[in-house]
Each structure stands twice: as structure tokens, then as C-alpha cells.
Design an enzyme around this catalytic site. Structure first.
Site, PDB file in Angstrom:
ATOM      1  N   HIS A 123      40.111  52.305  45.614  1.00  0.00           N
ATOM      2  CA  HIS A 123      40.167  51.145  44.712  1.00  0.00           C
ATOM      3  C   HIS A 123      41.325  50.215  45.074  1.00  0.00           C
ATOM      4  O   HIS A 123      41.845  49.507  44.204  1.00  0.00           O
ATOM      5  CB  HIS A 123      40.295  51.583  43.251  1.00  0.00           C
ATOM      6  CG  HIS A 123      39.230  52.514  42.786  1.00  0.00           C
ATOM      7  ND1 HIS A 123      38.068  52.093  42.169  1.00  0.00           N
ATOM      8  CD2 HIS A 123      39.148  53.873  42.857  1.00  0.00           C
ATOM      9  CE1 HIS A 123      37.318  53.142  41.877  1.00  0.00           C
ATOM     10  NE2 HIS A 123      37.951  54.236  42.292  1.00  0.00           N
ATOM     11  N   SER A 150      49.947  30.337  64.120  1.00  0.00           N
ATOM     12  CA  SER A 150      50.059  29.189  63.227  1.00  0.00           C
ATOM     13  C   SER A 150      50.621  27.986  63.965  1.00  0.00           C
ATOM     14  O   SER A 150      51.475  28.119  64.843  1.00  0.00           O
ATOM     15  CB  SER A 150      50.963  29.531  62.038  1.00  0.00           C
ATOM     16  OG  SER A 150      51.194  28.388  61.236  1.00  0.00           O
TER      17      SER A 150
END
Length: 464
Positions: free
Chosen positions: A188, A318
Site C-alpha cells: 500500500h 533538466s
């Protein structure tokens, strides 16, 4: 620009003088200016090369095609297979759904090239007729589905499977290499009990192994060829035994185990084999998507993410943030998988659209299939070479995460009970302390027992 006149049953058509195609191909070129030119997959043209050559041999063996014509057709087909005629197939996939125009494109090119090989010139009446000789004992309705199966089978066996196997072997090797690296598990997206990094990677290897088995299990159906069914599956206008003989030749020429379809009515009216095999490609894409997601999350950071593994730094990430490096192979893999999911939706839908004796979505179905098979193979090689082989554990981060996890308290369940163990975990979380500190402070476990019972390396099961 020079032209010559070609004729078909609808009349005369101008064709570029130096091209081997004829009237029907030119009509299709003019009538379907949809998308990039020559988008019919090369693999389909290659498959037709095998098919037309096999048909010529079978027809000769059965006494309906002279030896001279057989050999001329075979020579032209060999040139197709040698990629010498690639610029002679200009048609798009957005044409008749049966693929008739591409079948005729091949027939016309083979007939005219055979004529030239025999000493003739383009524009003269050829001794090889595109319909009566090259297309003898055939219909577009059985040739195009046959070409689909040949192309799909070859692509999966020669490209997709070997490429996925390569990545699967890398994950299996990493599983062995990382078998003693104990780390925290997650369910989870939350902390769970420990396992080893090797165990985590063993799941990836197993997923791909099961996916490969599923893919290979579809091949017997895909190996069945419709050729010999002609227009509706009855075999009209074929000599007795043609269907068996022609497929034997295809198997011989391709060195692949093709057989004649058990039911040629099904082979023309439905393309369940293509749907089935692509479903297995979708399964592999699903597994690869999950694996790529896991790896980019495990590598997230470098300082503010999970950061339990290190992946190769391949290029700057980037244009504005200096020093940033991104999990680009994971991103490329997930985009490929998304494309495969979309292709599967298309293939499943058009597979349902066979009306009565023929499915007329053939070109779009096979184009999507071949794209999926090619992309998955390419992506697995790229991911393996530029990411998977270079994955290494980030030992300090793994140790830090493991020691900070509250879920190690699970080891106390069998000694002090679930509720007492939960009390220790919640108190430690609230106070920002360790499990050991709170277990002792609450008087539920002694220091000696805690150290004996809460040992992550004892919580991971067998390391074999």
C-alpha cells in the site's frame, strides 16, 4: 517525369514509368492519401514474398503452373526477401480492410519484375499475369490473413521473445547478487515487513518468465495459416492438396513451424490468434510497467526519496535544474507499455468486427500488433543495457530505512500479541522514538528479548 499506361478491369491508369507496380496499386495510391505514404509494414511485404514464392512452388507441383513461370515468380520473390524492391510498395494501411490492394501491389510488382528478369521491359505485355499466375489458387481474403500470421509469428519469435528473455536473465542475476541485502518491504506504499532486495528482484524475473510462457503458449494458434481457403474458406479454385503443400513450402522457406489452419472459415472470418497473442504482449507490458515503476520509485531521490537502489546516470535530466538526473529508461518503458495497452484496445475491438465470412480490419490490426511486438523488444533491450545491468544497492540508505521502520514490530506478534505490538509501534511513532526504546519503556519486552526477537535478517524467510 515519365509515365506508362497500365490497364485493369476498370480501364487505363498512368503509372510512373520506372515503377514495377501497375494499375490497381496506382488506383490505391490515388484514392487513399491518408497518413504517411508506404505505411504498410515491411514485415507484411516480406511475408508476401514468402507466400507468393510458396504458392508458385505448390501450384507447379500440382500441375497448374509451368516451371518457367514458377522460377520467374520465385526470382522476383527472392528480390523482395532481399529488400531489393522496398521502394515498390507505396501503399498505406488505411485502404480496403481486406488488404486486397496490398495483395495486388505484390502481385503486380512480382509479375512485372519477373517479366524484366526474363528480358522484357516495363509496359510490355508480361508472360506472368498478376492474377492468373502470381495470385493463382489465392484470394486476398486468405493471403492477407496468412501474411499477418507469418509477420506476427516471425516478429514475436525472432525479436520480442529474445529481447524479453535478455532482460529476464538480468533480473534473475540481480536477484542472486542481491540475495543477502535485507531491506524493508512496502505494501500500500507503506512500510511493511522486511525482505531481501534479491527477493524483490526475483519477483520481476518471475513475472517476465510467466509472461514469456504465456506468449509462447499462443504460438501454436498463430502458426495456423489461412492460405488455401481462398474467398470464404471453401478453397474454391485451388487444386486438391494445395493448402497442405503451400504451407509446407512456407514452413520450409521461413524455417518456422507453420501449418494449415484447422478451420479456414474461422481463419478468414476471425483473427482470434492475433488477438490472443497480442493479449500475451499486453500481459508482458503490464509486468514491465509495474517493474519500471518500482525501479524508478526505489531509485527516487537522490536525497529526498526512497533511494534504496542506484541506477545508471545516462544524461542530464533538466534544462533548468543543474545536476538533476532522471529515471529516463523507466519513463521510456512505461510509455511503450502505454502504447501497447492502446494497441491492444484497437486489436480487441477490430477483432470483434468480423462480419460473416471476413474480417475487414486487417491492415490496422497487424500494424498495431507489429508495433507492439517491435517496441516491447526494443524497450527491453534498451532498459537492460542502460538501466537494469547497472542497478546497485544503496547500502547506507537501505540500512537507514530498515532501522527506522516501525513494521519490524511484527516479529513481536507471536511473543506479546498483536495488540501489545501495535501499542509499541504507535507509541514509538507518536514520540519519534525507536521500537526498542518504547518496548522497554512500556515494560512489554526486555532489552535482551527485543534484541533476540527483532532481527530483520531472521524475518525474510529462505534466502535460497
Amino acid at each position: 517525369m515519365a509515365f506508362r499506361i497500365e490497364k485493369d478491369t476498370m480501364g487505363e491508369v498512368q503509372v510512373l514509368a520506372d515503377k514495377y507496380w501497375a494499375a490497381q496499386t496506382e488506383r490505391s495510391r490515388n484514392n487513399f492519401k491518408i497518413g504517411p505514404a508506404a505505411s504498410m509494414p515491411h514485415e507484411i511485404i516480406e511475408a508476401f514474398g514468402y507466400l507468393k514464392k510458396a504458392a508458385a512452388f505448390a501450384n507447379h507441383d500440382l500441375g497448374v503452373l509451368p516451371l518457367e513461370k514458377r522460377d520467374l515468380i520465385a526470382l522476383a520473390c527472392d528480390e523482395i526477401l532481399a529488400n531489393k524492391l522496398d521502394d515498390q510498395f507505396p501503399l498505406v494501411i488505411w485502404q480496403t480492410g481486406s488488404g486486397t490492394q496490398s495483395n495486388m501491389n505484390v502481385n503486380e510488382v512480382v509479375a512485372n519484375r519477373a517479366h524484366v528478369l526474363n528480358g522484357g521491359k516495363l509496359g510490355e505485355k508480361s508472360i506472368i499475369h498478376p492474377n492468373d499466375d502470381v495470385n493463382k489458387s489465392q484470394s486476398s481474403n486468405d493471403t492477407f490473413p496468412t501474411a499477418m500470421h507469418i509477420a506476427a509469428y516471425k516478429k514475436v519469435v525472432e525479436h520480442t521473445i529474445p529481447c524479453v528473455e535478455r532482460l529476464q536473465k538480468t533480473f534473475a542475476a540481480k536477484s542472486e547478487a542481491f540475495k543477502n541485502v535485507v531491506k524493508i518491504g512496502r505494501t500500500h506504499l507503506m512500510d511493511a515487513t522486511p525482505l531481501t532486495l534479491g527477493q524483490e528482484f526475483s519477483a520481476y524475473a518471475a513475472q517476465l518468465d510467466f509472461g514469456l510462457k504465456a506468449l509462447k503458449n499462443t504460438l501454436p494458434h498463430l502458426s495456423q495459416l489461412a492460405l488455401g481457403g481462398t474467398a470464404v474458406g471453401t478453397g474454391l479454385n485451388t487444386p486438391k492438396g494445395y493448402d497442405l503443400k503451400v504451407v509446407d513450402y512456407i514452413a520450409k522457406f521461413t524455417a518456422l513451424p507453420f501449418v494449415t489452419a484447422d478451420n479456414k472459415f474461422e481463419a478468414l472470418a476471425a483473427h482470434d490468434a492475433i488477438v490472443e497473442t497480442h493479449g500475451a504482449l499486453r500481459q508482458l507490458a503490464m509486468s514491465l510497467f509495474k517493474i519500471a515503476n518500482d525501479i524508478r520509485l526505489l531509485a527516487s531521490g537522490p536525497r529526498s526519496g526512497i533511494g534504496e537502489i542506484l541506477i545508471p546516470e545516462n544524461e542530464p535530466g533538466s534544462s533548468i535544474m543543474p545536476g538533476k538526473v532522471n529515471p529516463t529508461q523507466c519513463e521510456x518503458m512505461t510509455m511503450v507499455c502505454a502504447q501497447v495497452f492502446g494497441n491492444d484496445t484497437t486489436i480487441a475491438f477490430v477483432g470483434s468486427q468480423g462480419h460473416f465470412q471476413l474480417n475487414v480490419f486487417n491492415p490496422v490490426m497487424i500494424a498495431n500488433f507489429l508495433q507492439s511486438a517491435q517496441l516491447l523488444g526494443d524497450a527491453c533491450v534498451s532498459f537492460d543495457e542502460h538501466c537494469a545491468v547497472g542497478i546497485e544497492p544503496n547500502y547506507p540508505r537501505i540500512k537507514q530505512q530498515l532501522e527506522n521502520s516501525l513494521m519490524l514490530v511484527t516479529a513481536l506478534n507471536t511473543h506479546i500479541g498483536y495488540e501489545n505490538a501495535a501499542k509499541i509501534a504507535k507509541t514509538a511513532h507518536k514520540n519519534g522514538t525507536t521500537l526498542r526504546e518504547e518496548a522497554i519503556n512500556l515494560g512489554l519486552v526486555s532489552a535482551e528479548d527485543f534484541d533476540k526477537w527483532v532481527r530483520p535478517e531472521d524475518m525474510v524467510g529462505s534466502l535460497k
